[in-house]
Design a protein around this motif. Structure first.
Motif, mmCIF file in Angstrom:
data_model
loop_
_atom_site.group_PDB
_atom_site.id
_atom_site.type_symbol
_atom_site.label_atom_id
_atom_site.label_comp_id
_atom_site.label_asym_id
_atom_site.label_seq_id
_atom_site.Cartn_x
_atom_site.Cartn_y
_atom_site.Cartn_z
ATOM 1 N N PRO A 160 -16.661 -39.117 -44.683
ATOM 2 C CA PRO A 160 -16.249 -39.064 -46.109
ATOM 3 C C PRO A 160 -14.672 -38.884 -45.839
ATOM 4 C CG PRO A 160 -17.602 -37.120 -45.711
ATOM 5 C CD PRO A 160 -17.604 -38.122 -44.334
ATOM 6 N N GLY A 161 -13.877 -39.662 -46.492
ATOM 7 C CA GLY A 161 -12.264 -39.452 -46.641
ATOM 8 C C GLY A 161 -11.850 -40.045 -45.110
ATOM 9 N N PRO A 162 -10.595 -39.686 -44.993
ATOM 10 C CA PRO A 162 -10.020 -40.494 -43.652
ATOM 11 C C PRO A 162 -10.418 -39.435 -42.467
ATOM 12 C CG PRO A 162 -8.298 -39.648 -45.555
ATOM 13 C CD PRO A 162 -9.622 -39.214 -46.140
ATOM 14 N N HIS A 163 -10.479 -40.052 -41.446
ATOM 15 C CA HIS A 163 -10.984 -39.611 -40.245
ATOM 16 C C HIS A 163 -10.211 -38.186 -39.630
ATOM 17 C CE1 HIS A 163 -13.090 -39.123 -36.325
ATOM 18 N NE2 HIS A 163 -13.707 -40.139 -36.784
ATOM 19 N N PRO A 164 -10.975 -37.061 -39.316
ATOM 20 C CA PRO A 164 -9.950 -35.919 -38.973
ATOM 21 C C PRO A 164 -8.877 -36.333 -37.718
ATOM 22 C CG PRO A 164 -12.278 -35.311 -38.769
ATOM 23 C CD PRO A 164 -12.435 -36.906 -39.229
ATOM 24 N N PHE A 165 -9.505 -37.490 -37.006
ATOM 25 C CA PHE A 165 -8.510 -37.587 -35.631
ATOM 26 C C PHE A 165 -7.360 -38.405 -36.402
ATOM 27 C CE2 PHE A 165 -7.408 -41.514 -33.246
ATOM 28 C CZ PHE A 165 -7.491 -40.757 -31.705
ATOM 29 N N LEU A 166 -7.254 -39.159 -37.354
ATOM 30 C CA LEU A 166 -5.926 -39.627 -37.991
ATOM 31 C C LEU A 166 -5.116 -38.525 -38.687
ATOM 32 C CD1 LEU A 166 -4.180 -42.200 -38.815
ATOM 33 C CD2 LEU A 166 -5.838 -42.074 -41.108
ATOM 34 N N ARG A 167 -5.917 -37.598 -39.130
ATOM 35 C CA ARG A 167 -5.399 -36.347 -39.896
ATOM 36 C C ARG A 167 -4.683 -35.706 -38.779
ATOM 37 N NH1 ARG A 167 -6.550 -36.014 -45.248
ATOM 38 N NH2 ARG A 167 -8.854 -36.212 -45.880
ATOM 39 N N ASP A 168 -5.234 -35.390 -37.616
ATOM 40 C CA ASP A 168 -4.378 -34.739 -36.581
ATOM 41 C C ASP A 168 -3.215 -35.393 -36.088
ATOM 42 O OD1 ASP A 168 -6.362 -32.756 -37.008
ATOM 43 O OD2 ASP A 168 -7.559 -33.476 -35.169
ATOM 44 N N ILE A 169 -3.401 -36.660 -36.080
ATOM 45 C CA ILE A 169 -2.260 -37.572 -35.541
ATOM 46 C C ILE A 169 -1.124 -37.443 -36.401
ATOM 47 C CG2 ILE A 169 -1.317 -40.096 -35.189
ATOM 48 C CD1 ILE A 169 -4.059 -40.467 -33.523
ATOM 49 N N VAL A 170 -1.214 -37.318 -37.660
ATOM 50 C CA VAL A 170 -0.419 -37.341 -38.576
ATOM 51 C C VAL A 170 0.498 -36.049 -38.675
ATOM 52 C CG1 VAL A 170 0.396 -37.437 -41.183
ATOM 53 C CG2 VAL A 170 -1.349 -39.299 -40.049
ATOM 54 N N LYS A 171 -0.649 -35.089 -38.465
ATOM 55 C CA LYS A 171 -0.180 -33.604 -38.529
ATOM 56 C C LYS A 171 0.899 -33.350 -37.543
ATOM 57 C CE LYS A 171 -2.767 -29.287 -39.626
ATOM 58 N NZ LYS A 171 -4.025 -28.958 -39.500
ATOM 59 N N ALA A 172 0.670 -33.892 -36.422
ATOM 60 C CA ALA A 172 1.249 -33.732 -35.051
ATOM 61 C C ALA A 172 2.633 -34.392 -34.862
ATOM 62 C CB ALA A 172 0.527 -34.252 -33.824
ATOM 63 N N GLY A 173 2.936 -34.970 -36.172
ATOM 64 C CA GLY A 173 4.225 -35.953 -36.345
ATOM 65 C C GLY A 173 4.092 -37.192 -35.611
ATOM 66 N N LYS A 174 2.828 -37.762 -35.211
ATOM 67 C CA LYS A 174 2.877 -38.955 -34.374
ATOM 68 C C LYS A 174 2.772 -40.219 -35.480
ATOM 69 C CE LYS A 174 0.722 -36.870 -30.494
ATOM 70 N NZ LYS A 174 -0.403 -36.762 -29.706
ATOM 71 N N LEU A 175 4.060 -40.512 -36.116
ATOM 72 C CA LEU A 175 4.031 -41.261 -37.346
ATOM 73 C C LEU A 175 3.974 -42.979 -37.102
ATOM 74 C CD1 LEU A 175 6.151 -39.103 -39.637
ATOM 75 C CD2 LEU A 175 3.507 -39.064 -39.223
ATOM 76 N N GLY A 176 3.779 -43.230 -35.640
ATOM 77 C CA GLY A 176 3.804 -44.522 -35.322
ATOM 78 C C GLY A 176 5.343 -45.115 -34.746
ATOM 79 N N MET A 177 5.684 -46.351 -34.891
ATOM 80 C CA MET A 177 6.689 -46.903 -34.012
ATOM 81 C C MET A 177 8.001 -46.046 -34.340
ATOM 82 S SD MET A 177 5.969 -51.058 -34.392
ATOM 83 C CE MET A 177 4.371 -51.581 -33.756
ATOM 84 N N LYS A 178 8.245 -45.524 -35.640
ATOM 85 C CA LYS A 178 9.449 -44.793 -35.915
ATOM 86 C C LYS A 178 9.440 -43.422 -35.043
ATOM 87 C CE LYS A 178 7.202 -43.211 -40.163
ATOM 88 N NZ LYS A 178 6.958 -43.587 -41.576
ATOM 89 N N THR A 179 8.435 -43.111 -34.539
ATOM 90 C CA THR A 179 8.573 -41.515 -33.902
ATOM 91 C C THR A 179 8.066 -41.887 -32.451
ATOM 92 O OG1 THR A 179 6.405 -41.050 -34.329
ATOM 93 C CG2 THR A 179 8.003 -40.222 -35.908
ATOM 94 N N GLY A 180 8.001 -43.013 -32.203
ATOM 95 C CA GLY A 180 7.524 -43.371 -30.536
ATOM 96 C C GLY A 180 6.091 -43.336 -30.383
ATOM 97 N N GLU A 181 5.398 -42.812 -31.205
ATOM 98 C CA GLU A 181 3.996 -42.450 -31.077
ATOM 99 C C GLU A 181 3.073 -42.346 -32.232
ATOM 100 O OE1 GLU A 181 2.924 -39.377 -28.367
ATOM 101 O OE2 GLU A 181 0.654 -39.843 -28.464
ATOM 102 N N GLY A 182 2.025 -43.075 -32.299
ATOM 103 C CA GLY A 182 1.252 -42.714 -33.443
ATOM 104 C C GLY A 182 -0.359 -43.021 -32.892
ATOM 105 N N LEU A 183 -0.923 -44.177 -33.194
ATOM 106 C CA LEU A 183 -2.406 -44.448 -32.676
ATOM 107 C C LEU A 183 -2.091 -45.079 -31.152
ATOM 108 C CD1 LEU A 183 -3.636 -46.058 -35.810
ATOM 109 C CD2 LEU A 183 -4.685 -44.057 -34.645
ATOM 110 N N ARG A 184 -0.868 -45.522 -30.878
ATOM 111 C CA ARG A 184 -0.371 -45.968 -29.763
ATOM 112 C C ARG A 184 1.062 -45.531 -29.336
ATOM 113 N NH1 ARG A 184 -1.677 -52.524 -29.249
ATOM 114 N NH2 ARG A 184 -0.475 -51.896 -27.334
#
Ligand SMILES: NC(=O)c1ccc[n+]([C@@H]2O[C@H](COP(=O)([O-])OP(=O)(O)OC[C@H]3O[C@@H](n4cnc5c(N)ncnc54)[C@H](O)[C@@H]3O)[C@@H](O)[C@H]2O)c1
Length: 309
Positions: A255-279
């Motif tokens: 239910p709701g966004p997966h904790p895995f995604l929440r943790d990535i965002v919380k760690a500041g891994k925001l994707g291409m703009k920070t050099g890391e996201g899901l990849r």
């Protein structure tokens, strides 16, 4: 294609979406007036529009049909349609629409490009709600053909018809969405897939890069020419049912966004703009993805125009 009648069109917000919407309507022969309050964004508008003309090999003379304004009133005065592409904040959009009700022609169609806020909520306090409609363009709006034309509980059928007509005549592929549901149709489908993709990576079934390869090189290779309903009918609804019986009980239902995604965002891994996201991304790899996407969409757009002309 029918002869196009030149109309004045107002665009509210000259950012990422607003400038592309302005371009495609000017390219369709209309006069477009853009209201952009931020001086720096307003002054970069001409160069951003010019870059689209270059990308699409268009005559830059068409840009003379687009004017930029630092106030709302002159941009929307006398306009037959107003497309709002301001930031995704409900109170701001409600305020803009309240002003539009005062400033725009009584018969002007007032369209919001919101990705997620229902136009029902945006137009809630207006007196003439039948002319408020959702028009969900996809980024970049001058290259992606689809526009979801979202009828809310108050939008009149005539407003839907006129909006679809304008967009069709501008070379877009408008679809009529009959209820103002969150995410409309496209984002619901896209996020249903992302939900499962994130859950697969979180469970260690495969890595994020593998998900992208599976989609791009697998069913994605045919998706542009074969929708999921066509595909189900192609293989047979009985096979679709058999697979659904086995698979659906096993699909992610967090239910709701997966904790895995929440943790990535919380760690500041925001994707291409920070050099890391899901990849992980080097600046060069990120740039290569952007270039690949832009070139692909531009080629598709040019080919489509050739077919339509
Ligand atoms: N970016 C996307 O992929 C995408 C896709 C579909 C829909 N949308 C929606 O389109 C809308 C615009 O998104 P964007 O990505 O272009 O954002 P953006 O930030 O690039 O552009 C918004 C622009 O609105 C201007 N603005 C601020 N206050 C304003 C006001 N009071 N009146 C008019 N303009 C104002 C800003 O200065 C900015 O230039 C949002 O509702 C967004 O959800 C975005």
């Amino acid at each position: 294609m029918r002869d196009r009648v030149e109309q004045k069109i107002g665009v509210v917000g000259g950012g990422l979406m607003g400038h592309g919407i302005a371009y495609l309507l000017a390219a369709a022969g209309h006069r477009v007036a853009v209201f952009e309050p931020a001086a720096d964004i307003r002054s970069s508008l001409a160069a951003r529009l010019r870059a689209i003309a270059d990308l699409l090999d268009d005559d830059p003379a068409l840009l003379q049909r687009i004017a930029a304004h630092d106030a709302l009133a002159p941009a929307v005065h006398g306009a037959a349609f107003v497309f709002e592409a301001a930031p995704e904040k409900l109170p701001l959009k409600q305020q803009i629409f309240a002003e539009l009700e005062q400033l725009a022609r009584p018969d002007a169609i007032l369209a919001s490009n919101s990705s997620a806020i229902p136009s029902t909520a945006i137009g809630r306090h207006l007196t003439h709600r039948q002319r408020v409609i959702g028009t969900h363009f996809w980024n970049p709006p001058h290259l992606v053909p689809l526009v979801e034309v979202v009828q809310n509980e108050k939008t009149s059928d005539d407003v839907v018809r006129r909006t679809m007509e304008l967009l069709r005549d501008a070379g877009k592929t408008p679809v009529h969405i009959r209820r103002d549901v969150p995410g409309f149709v496209g984002n619901r489908l896209q996020h249903a897939m992302k939900r499962e993709a994130i859950a697969l990576v979180a469970a260690g079934v495969c890595d994020a890069e593998t998900v992208d390869i599976v989609v791009r090189e697998g069913f994605g290779a045919r998706t542009a020419v074969l929708g999921p309903m066509e595909q189900s009918d192609l293989v047979g609804t009985n096979l679709t049912l058999d697979i659904a019986e086995v698979l659906y009980p096993d699909l992610d239902r967090t239910p709701g966004p997966h904790p895995f995604l929440r943790d990535i965002v919380k760690a500041g891994k925001l994707g291409m703009k920070t050099g890391e996201g899901l990849r992980q991304w080097t600046p060069q790899q990120a740039e290569a993805v952007r270039t690949r996407l832009s070139r692909f969409l531009a080629e598709q757009a040019k080919a489509r125009r050739k077919q339509q002309s």
